[in-house]
Design a protein around this motif. Structure first.
Motif: not given
Length: 285
Positions: A175-203
């Protein structure tokens, strides 16, 4: 040996072990994030009533599949006024799969959009399924962006992105850098940031410093103003739904569909026709 000296030696050993473990996490993160995928059977060898399946190759290199509704596909229905005739795709949906998967495993997801009248490109990452190459996050992201660019050049018109789990992270970065070219986006079971998920797994480790790329989906879609739908599973323990909720909260105007009885692997089974119709409506499809 005195107790003080033993304590010093013990601390030194503990610190050394911690540093070695952190170094291993840094060096092996691609292997941990992208485990090997099961053997993949060419989708063209399977029956596909109402649709055609093309293996997409560029310069002799396989990059994914293109699934297209055939003329008279019964599930596509009658186009509304101004829509293409039956059998002519209404636009293109690009699907990005999760880890421990391959392009071949995403045909059921692709069929949701094909049967609604859309062409679907199922992206394959290097080192996954039947595609050669290094199995790394960097290579997967480069391939994700490359297929988007090739899709846009080959089929000018409306494009939607659909990504699941790891693929949601890839889609967000596309999406980043291609915003104007997109009609819609669906994100399924996503992370907000990979860092935040990894931080929970390896605190116990500073994973934000160890990750090669934090894969910040909130930042990636920040400039995107089109339809954004997030599908989350309430029973998801791999990427808990709080991450999806955080992503939605960080992007005003996005919509959240929470599946109350699903987990990370059973979300698709929980998606009823009515829920899919709602998703299609939300993304303007």
């Amino acid at each position: 040996m005195s107790g003080k000296r033993m304590l010093v030696y013990g601390c030194a050993i503990a610190v050394g072990a911690y540093v070695a473990a952190a170094a291993a996490l840094y060096a092996m993160q691609d292997t941990m994030l992208l485990p090997s995928t099961p053997p993949a059977v060419d989708l063209r060898d399977q029956p596909h009533p109402g649709e055609s399946v093309e293996r997409w190759e560029v310069g002799g290199q396989y990059i994914g599949y293109v699934v297209t509704p055939e003329a008279g596909t019964p599930d596509a229905g009658t186009p509304a006024a101004g829509m293409p005739a039956a059998g002519t795709p209404r636009g293109t949906v690009i699907v990005y799969h999760g880890n421990e998967e391959s392009a071949e495993t995403k045909l059921p997801l692709a069929n949701v959009f094909v049967h609604a009248g859309y062409r679907v490109v199922i992206v394959e990452y290097p080192g996954h399924g039947n595609r050669g190459g290094a199995r790394t996050m960097r290579a997967a992201l480069a391939a994700s962006r490359d297929v988007f660019a090739r899709t846009r050049a080959r089929w000018p018109g409306a494009i939607w992105l659909v990504g699941e789990s790891l693929g949601a992270g890839m889609a967000a970065r596309v999406v980043q850098g291609n915003e104007a070219a997109l009609a819609g986006v669906v994100l399924i079971t996503p992370w907000d940031t990979l860092a935040s998920v990894a931080g929970e797994k390896y605190p116990m480790f500073p994973v934000r410093w160890l990750l090669h790329d934090p894969f910040d989906s909130i930042a990636a879609v920040a400039a995107y103003g089109g339809p954004l739908v997030v599908v989350a599973s309430a029973q998801d323990t791999l990427i808990p739904p709080a991450h999806a909720e955080h992503l939605v909260a960080g992007h005003p105007g996005s919509r959240l569909m929470m599946l109350p009885n699903a987990d990370h692997d059973t979300w698709f089974d929980a998606m009823t026709p009515a829920r899919w119709q709602q998703v299609l409506q939300w993304i303007g499809a």
